[in-house]
Design an enzyme around this catalytic site. Structure first.
Site, PDB file in Angstrom:
ATOM      1  N   GLY A 117       2.378   3.045   2.356  1.00 26.30           N
ATOM      2  CA  GLY A 117       3.634   3.018   3.121  1.00 26.30           C
ATOM      3  C   GLY A 117       4.707   2.270   2.358  1.00 26.30           C
TER       4      GLY A 117
ATOM      5  N   ARG B  44     -35.229  -1.875  14.255  1.00 27.53           N
ATOM      6  CA  ARG B  44     -34.041  -1.289  14.876  1.00 27.53           C
ATOM      7  C   ARG B  44     -33.244  -0.418  13.903  1.00 27.53           C
ATOM      8  NH1 ARG B  44     -31.968  -6.771  17.882  1.00 27.53           N
ATOM      9  NH2 ARG B  44     -32.946  -6.342  19.886  1.00 27.53           N
TER      10      ARG B  44
ATOM     11  N   GLY C   1       0.819  -1.211   0.000  1.00 29.15           N
ATOM     12  CA  GLY C   1       0.000   0.000   0.000  1.00 29.15           C
ATOM     13  C   GLY C   1       0.851   1.257   0.000  1.00 29.15           C
TER      14      GLY C   1
ATOM     15  N   ASP D 297      -8.344  -0.809   1.099  1.00 37.57           N
ATOM     16  CA  ASP D 297      -8.850   0.551   1.341  1.00 37.57           C
ATOM     17  C   ASP D 297      -9.003   1.387   0.065  1.00 37.57           C
ATOM     18  OD1 ASP D 297      -8.887   0.008   4.013  1.00 37.57           O
ATOM     19  OD2 ASP D 297      -6.992   0.985   4.464  1.00 37.57           O
TER      20      ASP D 297
ATOM     21  N   GLU E 292     -14.290   3.327   9.903  1.00 39.66           N
ATOM     22  CA  GLU E 292     -13.627   3.325  11.221  1.00 39.66           C
ATOM     23  C   GLU E 292     -12.925   4.646  11.544  1.00 39.66           C
ATOM     24  OE1 GLU E 292     -10.260   0.587  11.516  1.00 39.66           O
ATOM     25  OE2 GLU E 292      -9.915   0.773   9.367  1.00 39.66           O
TER      26      GLU E 292
ATOM     27  N   HIS F 180      -9.169   3.847   7.703  1.00 39.83           N
ATOM     28  CA  HIS F 180      -8.755   4.821   8.715  1.00 39.83           C
ATOM     29  C   HIS F 180      -8.812   6.249   8.176  1.00 39.83           C
ATOM     30  CE1 HIS F 180      -7.778   3.072  12.422  1.00 39.83           C
ATOM     31  NE2 HIS F 180      -6.936   2.180  11.927  1.00 39.83           N
TER      32      HIS F 180
ATOM     33  N   MET G 136     -13.807  -0.990   7.491  1.00 41.80           N
ATOM     34  CA  MET G 136     -12.414  -0.515   7.543  1.00 41.80           C
ATOM     35  C   MET G 136     -12.204   0.746   6.701  1.00 41.80           C
ATOM     36  SD  MET G 136      -9.860  -3.732   7.719  1.00 41.80           S
ATOM     37  CE  MET G 136      -9.350  -4.365   9.312  1.00 41.80           C
TER      38      MET G 136
HETATM   39  O1  F6P Z   1      -4.885  -2.653   5.045  1.00 39.92           O
HETATM   40  C1  F6P Z   1      -5.547  -1.478   5.428  1.00 39.92           C
HETATM   41  C2  F6P Z   1      -6.250  -1.714   6.710  1.00 39.92           C
HETATM   42  O2  F6P Z   1      -7.065  -2.785   6.493  1.00 39.92           O
HETATM   43  C3  F6P Z   1      -7.050  -0.558   7.296  1.00 39.92           C
HETATM   44  O3  F6P Z   1      -8.317  -0.362   6.770  1.00 39.92           O
HETATM   45  C4  F6P Z   1      -7.072  -0.940   8.733  1.00 39.92           C
HETATM   46  O4  F6P Z   1      -7.407   0.114   9.549  1.00 39.92           O
HETATM   47  C5  F6P Z   1      -5.692  -1.394   8.939  1.00 39.92           C
HETATM   48  O5  F6P Z   1      -5.316  -2.009   7.724  1.00 39.92           O
HETATM   49  C6  F6P Z   1      -5.486  -2.275  10.123  1.00 39.92           C
HETATM   50  O6  F6P Z   1      -4.497  -3.212   9.913  1.00 39.92           O
HETATM   51  P1  F6P Z   1      -3.498  -3.795  10.991  1.00 39.92           P
HETATM   52  O7  F6P Z   1      -4.269  -4.043  12.240  1.00 39.92           O
HETATM   53  O8  F6P Z   1      -3.000  -5.033  10.338  1.00 39.92           O
HETATM   54  O9  F6P Z   1      -2.433  -2.787  11.186  1.00 39.92           O
END
Ligand code: F6P
Length: 334
Positions: free
Chosen positions: A106, A164, A104, A129, A224, A173, A171
């Protein structure tokens, strides 16, 4: 010609299909030898590798995860220059002519830094993501959207039976792509993503109006990474607020790592295969310092220097958001 390959960052469906795409093309079309490094950049630092031959590649197209293992190790951020030195030394000692890194944002940033250090690098974007900069789409995303959409589909019947409000956390971030796509595909009523600031008052007004219109239940999809207190899950925070403000029974679901595991969708298998095979072509053409990407219908490449350190967010004027608003979906901002 000997080349290396590694997978870094969070795993996702389709990585093995990409490894297979690179290796099969490299071995059968170009007669290359491929070394697969374990656990991301760590395998290159520790010289932990195995040669990938046809036997290792058979049966992995449909397999989730990565046969090479992965890690989030960032050699340029480790505080000492030792890791980078070892990577350069091992690359040279093993006689590698190129290194393929599947990862990804990084991972692509590290790839760009290694290219600056003189290594012949090609990046392949992967993430559920869908936030890798420089490509329209990365593999993993389609599978994650499929899984998340099925989860939302299943919430409809139980929400309906109990009258409800169901809040589901997905997922993402920083980027809300999974929530936007599966929220729309799954018929979500409210979709909250990090890129669009929300006000709980707007959400409760919207949900109260649905109740007035005799709509028995509502589905709220949240990424999230939306704004919330640090120590709380987005779904817990939003569902508590809704229950307090709207006053009807609210339940939460946090889908978590199910979105990242298991077999890739057919579209992800195809994209990963195209990316992988194209990577081997680029190596044969000696075109390095790039990341393969999808641009419209074409598989192309983009310089790593244009990609490293950037992220592809959902633009608030994304056409899907515009259409969704016209259909009455609430994004919490009005
Ligand atoms: O790969 C991306 C992702 O799935 C994000 O959406 C998620 O927040 C994060 O990785 C969490 O990954 P880890 O717990 O492996 O660091």
């Amino acid at each position: 010609m000997k080349i290396g390959i590694l997978t870094a960052g969070g795993d996702c469906p389709g990585i093995n299909a990409a490894i297979r795409g690179v290796c099969k093309t490299a071995i059968s079309t170009y007669g290359m030898k491929v070394l697969g490094f374990s656990s991301g950049y760590r395998g290159l630092i520790e010289k932990n590798y195995q040669e990938l031959k046809e036997e290792q590649l058979s049966g992995i197209l449909t397999l989730g995860g990565t046969i090479l293992g992965t890690s989030r190790d960032k050699p340029f951020q480790s505080g000492s220059k030792e890791s980078v030195k070892l990577i350069k030394k091992n690359y040279k000692d093993l006689g590698l002519k190129a290194l393929v890194v599947i990862g990804g944002n990084g991972t692509q940033k590290t790839a760009s830094q290694l290219a600056d250090e003189g290594l012949n690098i090609i990046g392949i974007p992967k993430t559920i993501d869908n936030d890798v900069y420089g490509t329209d789409v990365s593999f993993g995303f389609d599978s994650a959207v499929m899984i998340a959409t099925e989860a939302i589909d299943r919430l409809h019947t139980t929400a309906n039976s109990h009258n409800r409000i169901m809040v589901i956390e997905l997922m993402g971030h920083h980027a809300g792509w999974i929530s936007l796509y599966s929220g729309v595909a799954g018929g979500g009523d409210v979709i909250l993503i990090p890129e669009i600031p929300y006000d709980i008052k707007n959400i409760s007004k919207y949900l109260k109006q649905r109740i007035k219109e005799d709509k028995k239940y509502s589905i709220v999809v949240v990424a999230e990474g939306i704004e919330k207190p640090e120590d709380e899950y987005a779904a817990s925070y939003i569902s508590n607020m809704i229950q307090k403000e709207v006053g009807i029974e609210t339940r939460k679901t946090i889908l978590g790592y199910i979105q990242r595991g298991g077999t890739p969708s057919p579209m992800d298998r195809i994209l990963a295969t195209e990316f992988g095979s194209h990577t081997a072509d680029l190596i044969a053409q000696q075109k390095f310092g790039v990341m393969v990407c999808k641009n419209g219908n074409n598989i192309e490449s983009i310089p790593l220097s244009e990609v490293g350190g950037k992220i592809k967010l959902v633009s608030p004027d994304n056409p899907l958001i515009e259409k969704s608003r016209k259909m009455g979906i609430c994004f919490g901002d009005s």
